[in-house]
Design an enzyme around this catalytic site. Structure first.
Site, PDB file in Angstrom:
ATOM      1  N   ASN A   1     -24.865 -32.976 -24.688  1.00 35.47           N
ATOM      2  CA  ASN A   1     -26.027 -32.094 -24.522  1.00 35.47           C
ATOM      3  C   ASN A   1     -25.760 -30.771 -25.237  1.00 35.47           C
ATOM      4  OD1 ASN A   1     -27.640 -29.986 -23.378  1.00 35.47           O
ATOM      5  ND2 ASN A   1     -28.231 -31.372 -21.733  1.00 35.47           N
TER       6      ASN A   1
ATOM      7  N   GLY B   1     -27.359 -28.017 -25.427  1.00 34.99           N
ATOM      8  CA  GLY B   1     -27.597 -26.800 -24.630  1.00 34.99           C
ATOM      9  C   GLY B   1     -26.395 -26.465 -23.770  1.00 34.99           C
TER      10      GLY B   1
ATOM     11  N   HIS C   1     -25.916 -21.557 -12.358  1.00 34.07           N
ATOM     12  CA  HIS C   1     -25.071 -22.569 -11.722  1.00 34.07           C
ATOM     13  C   HIS C   1     -23.836 -22.853 -12.580  1.00 34.07           C
ATOM     14  CE1 HIS C   1     -27.899 -24.178 -14.523  1.00 34.07           C
ATOM     15  NE2 HIS C   1     -27.543 -25.432 -14.402  1.00 34.07           N
TER      16      HIS C   1
ATOM     17  N   PHE D   1     -32.524 -24.636 -22.372  1.00 29.51           N
ATOM     18  CA  PHE D   1     -32.773 -26.068 -22.585  1.00 29.51           C
ATOM     19  C   PHE D   1     -33.275 -26.670 -21.274  1.00 29.51           C
ATOM     20  CE2 PHE D   1     -29.225 -28.081 -20.286  1.00 29.51           C
ATOM     21  CZ  PHE D   1     -28.403 -26.994 -20.072  1.00 29.51           C
ATOM     22  N   GLY D   2     -33.539 -27.954 -21.288  1.00 27.89           N
ATOM     23  CA  GLY D   2     -33.909 -28.666 -20.064  1.00 27.89           C
ATOM     24  C   GLY D   2     -35.107 -28.042 -19.359  1.00 27.89           C
TER      25      GLY D   2
ATOM     26  N   ASP E   1     -21.633 -32.129 -14.881  1.00 25.58           N
ATOM     27  CA  ASP E   1     -22.799 -32.877 -14.422  1.00 25.58           C
ATOM     28  C   ASP E   1     -23.662 -31.915 -13.628  1.00 25.58           C
ATOM     29  OD1 ASP E   1     -23.885 -35.618 -14.725  1.00 25.58           O
ATOM     30  OD2 ASP E   1     -24.183 -35.380 -12.568  1.00 25.58           O
ATOM     31  N   SER E   2     -24.921 -31.866 -13.984  1.00 24.33           N
ATOM     32  CA  SER E   2     -25.782 -30.837 -13.419  1.00 24.33           C
ATOM     33  C   SER E   2     -27.203 -31.350 -13.308  1.00 24.33           C
ATOM     34  CB  SER E   2     -25.723 -29.579 -14.293  1.00 24.33           C
ATOM     35  OG  SER E   2     -25.864 -29.911 -15.664  1.00 24.33           O
TER      36      SER E   2
HETATM   37  P1  ITT Z   1     -24.148 -35.016 -20.811  1.00 21.45           P
HETATM   38  O1  ITT Z   1     -24.052 -36.000 -19.658  1.00 21.45           O
HETATM   39  O2  ITT Z   1     -23.827 -35.621 -22.127  1.00 21.45           O
HETATM   40  O3  ITT Z   1     -23.386 -33.754 -20.547  1.00 21.45           O
HETATM   41  P2  ITT Z   1     -26.898 -34.784 -19.930  1.00 21.45           P
HETATM   42  O4  ITT Z   1     -28.041 -33.914 -20.366  1.00 21.45           O
HETATM   43  O5  ITT Z   1     -27.176 -36.260 -19.749  1.00 21.45           O
HETATM   44  O6  ITT Z   1     -25.691 -34.549 -20.949  1.00 21.45           O
HETATM   45  P3  ITT Z   1     -26.576 -34.502 -17.061  1.00 21.45           P
HETATM   46  O7  ITT Z   1     -26.581 -35.946 -16.781  1.00 21.45           O
HETATM   47  O8  ITT Z   1     -25.615 -33.621 -16.336  1.00 21.45           O
HETATM   48  O9  ITT Z   1     -26.293 -34.208 -18.598  1.00 21.45           O
HETATM   49  O10 ITT Z   1     -28.062 -33.965 -16.829  1.00 21.45           O
HETATM   50  C1  ITT Z   1     -28.298 -32.611 -16.771  1.00 21.45           C
HETATM   51  C2  ITT Z   1     -29.785 -32.353 -16.868  1.00 21.45           C
HETATM   52  O11 ITT Z   1     -30.156 -31.364 -15.890  1.00 21.45           O
HETATM   53  C3  ITT Z   1     -30.114 -31.737 -18.224  1.00 21.45           C
HETATM   54  O12 ITT Z   1     -30.436 -32.737 -19.174  1.00 21.45           O
HETATM   55  C4  ITT Z   1     -31.289 -30.827 -17.892  1.00 21.45           C
HETATM   56  O13 ITT Z   1     -32.481 -31.579 -17.858  1.00 21.45           O
HETATM   57  C5  ITT Z   1     -30.952 -30.377 -16.467  1.00 21.45           C
HETATM   58  N1  ITT Z   1     -30.188 -29.117 -16.497  1.00 21.45           N
HETATM   59  C6  ITT Z   1     -28.873 -28.943 -16.183  1.00 21.45           C
HETATM   60  N2  ITT Z   1     -28.498 -27.677 -16.378  1.00 21.45           N
HETATM   61  C7  ITT Z   1     -29.590 -27.039 -16.827  1.00 21.45           C
HETATM   62  C8  ITT Z   1     -29.831 -25.718 -17.226  1.00 21.45           C
HETATM   63  O14 ITT Z   1     -28.865 -24.798 -17.256  1.00 21.45           O
HETATM   64  N3  ITT Z   1     -31.066 -25.397 -17.627  1.00 21.45           N
HETATM   65  C9  ITT Z   1     -32.042 -26.311 -17.642  1.00 21.45           C
HETATM   66  N4  ITT Z   1     -31.902 -27.594 -17.311  1.00 21.45           N
HETATM   67  C10 ITT Z   1     -30.673 -27.960 -16.896  1.00 21.45           C
END
Ligand code: ITT
Length: 203
Positions: free
Chosen positions: A14, A16, A184, A156-157, A71-72
């Site tokens: 990711n 971001g 967070h 992002f996200g 993981d977030s």
């Molecule tokens: P990796 O597993 O490769 O790290 P991922 O995007 O799949 O990438 P996660 O499974 O941890 O990672 O999902 C995290 C999602 O939560 C992320 O794609 C965003 O949609 C959201 N998210 C997490 N932190 C965020 C933030 O700081 N700002 C906005 N959205 C966030």
């Protein structure tokens, strides 16, 4: 005399997250896992911590270097704590940020602002090697509300719909440094760094 920074593989695809973590950990050389051809692993856990461990272990195993994973996700009270660990795939596997936001806003349609409270949660896991029996685990939480419309261009996200009460704007309207000081991820990183200070000599 120049000192080389310790290397850590960053178990994330990711962009971001990678940008935020690189800013937050300037004393380490963070190498994205793609540089070691680490393929993404299925996130089969049912909690943030399980998924973070899966990702860190996988990256450490393939790269043979210490690895850190994040993981977030977003936890929304009015949606019975969804989307949480499914945040990245809320609107389906491979969904874009815009598609996930659109689904979130549809699900919250008609819910008044006072009941749109939500928080971001982040678990960071550092594994010194793939069989590390004592991974370093840190976590952080950031409370806010879900807006009715996206606002802002940064981050992002779900940042464009995450309202930050003390700044009266969305997370996507904050500069990276400000977001990192509140988020967070920033809080989890601060906790991890305290542990890292003592762990570095064992890397
Ligand atoms: P990796 O597993 O490769 O790290 P991922 O995007 O799949 O990438 P996660 O499974 O941890 O990672 O999902 C995290 C999602 O939560 C992320 O794609 C965003 O949609 C959201 N998210 C997490 N932190 C965020 C933030 O700081 N700002 C906005 N959205 C966030």
């Amino acid at each position: 005399m120049t000192q080389t920074k310790p290397s850590l593989v960053l178990a994330s695809g990711n962009a971001g997250k990678i940008k935020e973590l690189q800013t937050l950990l300037p004393d380490y050389l963070l190498i994205p896992q793609t540089q070691f051809d680490v393929p993404e692993i299925a996130e089969t856990g049912t909690t943030f911590v399980e998924n973070a461990i899966l990702k860190a272990r996988h990256a450490a195993k393939i790269s043979k270097l210490p690895a850190i994973a994040d993981d977030s996700g977003l936890v929304v009270a009015a949606l019975n704590d969804a989307p949480a660990i499914y945040s990245a795939r809320y609107a389906g596997q491979g969904a874009s940020d815009a598609e996930n936001i659109a689904k979130l806003l549809r699900e919250l349609n008609g819910v008044p602002f006072s009941q749109r409270n939500a928080y971001f949660f982040c678990v960071l896991v550092l594994m010194r090697h793939a069989d590390d029996p004592c991974p370093i685990i840190a976590q952080g939480r950031w409370d806010g509300y879900i807006l009715e419309q996206p606002r802002g261009e940064h981050g992002f996200g779900y940042d464009p719909v995450f309202y930050v009460p003390i700044h009266q704007c969305s997370a996507a309207e904050l500069l990276l440094e400000i977001k990192n000081s509140l988020s967070h991820r920033g809080k989890a990183l601060a906790q991890l760094q305290r542990e890292l200070l003592s762990a570095t000599e064992n890397l």
